[in-house]
Design a protein around this motif. Sequence first.
Motif, PDB file in Angstrom:
ATOM      1  N   LEU A  71       0.831  -1.202   0.000  1.00  0.00           N
ATOM      2  CA  LEU A  71       0.000   0.000   0.000  1.00  0.00           C
ATOM      3  C   LEU A  71       0.869   1.257   0.000  1.00  0.00           C
ATOM      4  CD1 LEU A  71      -2.708   1.450   0.201  1.00  0.00           C
ATOM      5  CD2 LEU A  71      -2.600   1.168   2.697  1.00  0.00           C
ATOM      6  N   THR A  72       1.948   1.226   0.769  1.00  0.00           N
ATOM      7  CA  THR A  72       2.854   2.378   0.807  1.00  0.00           C
ATOM      8  C   THR A  72       3.444   2.657  -0.569  1.00  0.00           C
ATOM      9  OG1 THR A  72       3.422   1.899   3.112  1.00  0.00           O
ATOM     10  CG2 THR A  72       4.930   3.310   1.871  1.00  0.00           C
ATOM     11  N   VAL A  73       3.845   1.591  -1.254  1.00  0.00           N
ATOM     12  CA  VAL A  73       4.408   1.753  -2.598  1.00  0.00           C
ATOM     13  C   VAL A  73       3.371   2.367  -3.543  1.00  0.00           C
ATOM     14  CG1 VAL A  73       5.297   0.525  -4.617  1.00  0.00           C
ATOM     15  CG2 VAL A  73       6.080  -0.104  -2.323  1.00  0.00           C
ATOM     16  N   VAL A  74       2.143   1.847  -3.464  1.00  0.00           N
ATOM     17  CA  VAL A  74       1.080   2.361  -4.334  1.00  0.00           C
ATOM     18  C   VAL A  74       0.829   3.844  -4.063  1.00  0.00           C
ATOM     19  CG1 VAL A  74      -1.386   2.225  -4.845  1.00  0.00           C
ATOM     20  CG2 VAL A  74      -0.040   0.133  -4.657  1.00  0.00           C
ATOM     21  N   VAL A  75       0.786   4.213  -2.787  1.00  0.00           N
ATOM     22  CA  VAL A  75       0.520   5.606  -2.428  1.00  0.00           C
ATOM     23  C   VAL A  75       1.662   6.510  -2.874  1.00  0.00           C
ATOM     24  CG1 VAL A  75       0.242   7.200  -0.496  1.00  0.00           C
ATOM     25  CG2 VAL A  75      -1.016   5.042  -0.519  1.00  0.00           C
ATOM     26  N   VAL A  76       2.902   6.063  -2.680  1.00  0.00           N
ATOM     27  CA  VAL A  76       4.054   6.881  -3.065  1.00  0.00           C
ATOM     28  C   VAL A  76       4.091   7.084  -4.579  1.00  0.00           C
ATOM     29  CG1 VAL A  76       6.572   6.941  -3.186  1.00  0.00           C
ATOM     30  CG2 VAL A  76       5.440   6.303  -1.051  1.00  0.00           C
ATOM     31  N   VAL A  77       3.936   5.990  -5.314  1.00  0.00           N
ATOM     32  CA  VAL A  77       3.955   6.095  -6.779  1.00  0.00           C
ATOM     33  C   VAL A  77       2.789   6.957  -7.262  1.00  0.00           C
ATOM     34  CG1 VAL A  77       3.728   4.816  -8.938  1.00  0.00           C
ATOM     35  CG2 VAL A  77       5.155   3.909  -7.092  1.00  0.00           C
ATOM     36  N   GLY A  78       1.615   6.723  -6.683  1.00  0.00           N
ATOM     37  CA  GLY A  78       0.459   7.519  -7.076  1.00  0.00           C
ATOM     38  C   GLY A  78       0.649   8.992  -6.775  1.00  0.00           C
ATOM     39  N   SER A  79       1.261   9.292  -5.635  1.00  0.00           N
ATOM     40  CA  SER A  79       1.509  10.689  -5.271  1.00  0.00           C
ATOM     41  C   SER A  79       2.479  11.345  -6.244  1.00  0.00           C
ATOM     42  CB  SER A  79       2.052  10.773  -3.848  1.00  0.00           C
ATOM     43  OG  SER A  79       1.117  10.252  -2.917  1.00  0.00           O
ATOM     44  N   LEU A  80       3.498  10.603  -6.657  1.00  0.00           N
ATOM     45  CA  LEU A  80       4.448  11.149  -7.635  1.00  0.00           C
ATOM     46  C   LEU A  80       3.755  11.443  -8.965  1.00  0.00           C
ATOM     47  CD1 LEU A  80       7.604   8.916  -6.960  1.00  0.00           C
ATOM     48  CD2 LEU A  80       7.287  11.338  -6.390  1.00  0.00           C
ATOM     49  N   VAL A  81       2.893  10.516  -9.376  1.00  0.00           N
ATOM     50  CA  VAL A  81       2.159  10.723 -10.634  1.00  0.00           C
ATOM     51  C   VAL A  81       1.273  11.963 -10.536  1.00  0.00           C
ATOM     52  CG1 VAL A  81       0.382   9.769 -12.146  1.00  0.00           C
ATOM     53  CG2 VAL A  81       2.219   8.297 -11.296  1.00  0.00           C
ATOM     54  N   LEU A  82       0.590  12.112  -9.406  1.00  0.00           N
ATOM     55  CA  LEU A  82      -0.283  13.270  -9.226  1.00  0.00           C
ATOM     56  C   LEU A  82       0.524  14.568  -9.166  1.00  0.00           C
ATOM     57  CD1 LEU A  82      -2.873  11.875  -6.647  1.00  0.00           C
ATOM     58  CD2 LEU A  82      -3.104  12.080  -9.127  1.00  0.00           C
ATOM     59  N   ALA A  83       1.705  14.507  -8.556  1.00  0.00           N
ATOM     60  CA  ALA A  83       2.560  15.692  -8.508  1.00  0.00           C
ATOM     61  C   ALA A  83       3.009  16.092  -9.913  1.00  0.00           C
ATOM     62  CB  ALA A  83       3.773  15.426  -7.617  1.00  0.00           C
ATOM     63  N   VAL A  84       3.333  15.091 -10.728  1.00  0.00           N
ATOM     64  CA  VAL A  84       3.705  15.376 -12.121  1.00  0.00           C
ATOM     65  C   VAL A  84       2.528  15.998 -12.868  1.00  0.00           C
ATOM     66  CG1 VAL A  84       4.346  14.324 -14.318  1.00  0.00           C
ATOM     67  CG2 VAL A  84       5.490  13.602 -12.212  1.00  0.00           C
ATOM     68  N   GLU A  85       1.326  15.478 -12.617  1.00  0.00           N
ATOM     69  CA  GLU A  85       0.137  16.048 -13.266  1.00  0.00           C
ATOM     70  C   GLU A  85      -0.065  17.503 -12.866  1.00  0.00           C
ATOM     71  OE1 GLU A  85      -3.500  13.964 -14.477  1.00  0.00           O
ATOM     72  OE2 GLU A  85      -2.969  12.535 -12.906  1.00  0.00           O
ATOM     73  N   LEU A  86       0.175  17.809 -11.596  1.00  0.00           N
ATOM     74  CA  LEU A  86       0.062  19.202 -11.162  1.00  0.00           C
ATOM     75  C   LEU A  86       1.070  20.084 -11.892  1.00  0.00           C
ATOM     76  CD1 LEU A  86      -0.534  19.128  -7.289  1.00  0.00           C
ATOM     77  CD2 LEU A  86      -2.062  20.004  -9.062  1.00  0.00           C
ATOM     78  N   GLY A  87       2.272  19.546 -12.076  1.00  0.00           N
ATOM     79  CA  GLY A  87       3.273  20.294 -12.828  1.00  0.00           C
ATOM     80  C   GLY A  87       2.835  20.549 -14.260  1.00  0.00           C
ATOM     81  N   PHE A  88       2.220  19.549 -14.867  1.00  0.00           N
ATOM     82  CA  PHE A  88       1.722  19.725 -16.234  1.00  0.00           C
ATOM     83  C   PHE A  88       0.581  20.742 -16.274  1.00  0.00           C
ATOM     84  CE2 PHE A  88       4.036  15.874 -17.409  1.00  0.00           C
ATOM     85  CZ  PHE A  88       4.412  16.183 -18.716  1.00  0.00           C
TER      86      PHE A  88
END
Length: 466
Positions: free
Chosen positions: A379-396
């Motif tokens: 679950l931690t891995v999923v949350v971390v990876v998902g958070s990184l993806v969402l952060a990239v989306e915010l950057g876009f």
Amino acid sequence: MSGARPETPGGSPSPLARRLSLNALLDGFVFVYAGVAAVWLAWLILSESFEFGWFGILFFLAFWLVLAYLVLPRLHRILTTIYVPDYFIGRARTSDGLLGDPVNLAFLGDEEDLHAAMESAGWTRADDITLASSWRIIASTLSRRSYDEAPVSPLFLFGRTQDFAYQQEVEGNPARRHHVRFWRTPDGWLLPGGRRVDWLAAGTFDRAVGFSLFTLQITHKIDADIDVERDHIVRTLIGAEASVRVDVVRDFSTGYHSRNGGGDTIRTDGDLPVVDVARVVEPRPVADQSKPGPDSWGEVAGKRPAFESPVRLAEREAAPVAMRRPVQTVLGAALIVVRVLLGVVWMLALAFDWNRVLENDFGLAPRDDDWTALAGTALTVVVVVGSLVLAVELGFAWLVFRGSNWARIAVMAVAVASISIAAIDYFVGDIEITVRTTLLTLAVDILVLLALSSRSARAYARRPRR
């Protein structure tokens, strides 16, 4: 030639030309794809309206909004690109590509002269369309309160919206008004027949508010006899300024009955008054426009061609560096943020229901403490990876808001992939898409695609940089 594709000394297309052609190809594909996706979205929303009883009325309202403001405009835009001429035929065009109001006035004079003449004749300059002015005209129309500076919808001539518009409200009712849009003519451009004018205009009278016949949008309905409005505009100018002169080009266009972009009937005799306001501010010598000469007839250096090749039209538009950020770009960036927020909600729901997800979706039932620890790590891995993806989306989202073309294309590519996967699951995998499953996220993806593939968003992203 100005319309030729840039080439290298060897004769092959330059990297700039190849890049522009690729951009045009991608934009064209996404533009059409978004239109098809919008049709699918409208159908999904309509299907949902039958599942919720009386609450289905809300879904039907959503269906109308999607159909009227997303689907039909995009379909019209696609089809009119094929069958409506992209050169001057005496008609403006709507933002959807439909033939709009006829050009029924021409002017000679500087912008300062034109503003002075219109204001002296009792006309009020219309506000630009912004979120604030749009909301104000809606509120004033519903409440029947006066709004003298109410904006007018954009119409296109020479590939751009009107430079400005003037209006006269009738009896304090924003639903009824005289109004006229103005476009500055391009350098070297001549009327059919060879006459030079500085401005073209389209004047009509709004008689009521109703539904557009072609798009079902709420819009102003115009009076059919546009010649009455044309003559009213001329009379107000002549009555206010003795220096104003008028020369009428008889049968400039064939008299006809037709419809404008809102589906309203229009009638005209085809005459074109040419109004000279050049002496309103300061007397100055004006060339005789009625006689042929080296600057008004025949083969004139710099005269714009009636037809420009698709290659020329696909090249980067000469938009000003300080071009105002369009609403579509802001909306696209905002929708990306909405998608990020939906992702956050999804991750929170996943975290609270993680064990059930493992058991029901993956068949992994809890067994011992080691299994629980491993599940927590996953679950931690999923949350971390998902958070990184969402952060990239915010950057876009920020880059799209700033007008980055490559970020816009990247976001559209991701949206196309997401929509395509959902479509395959729906049509092939028989997976339902409802408001309880993925309809909301799919709708956001399609709305992002519609916003960022629009002409305004494309022009802003591809504008020249300093």
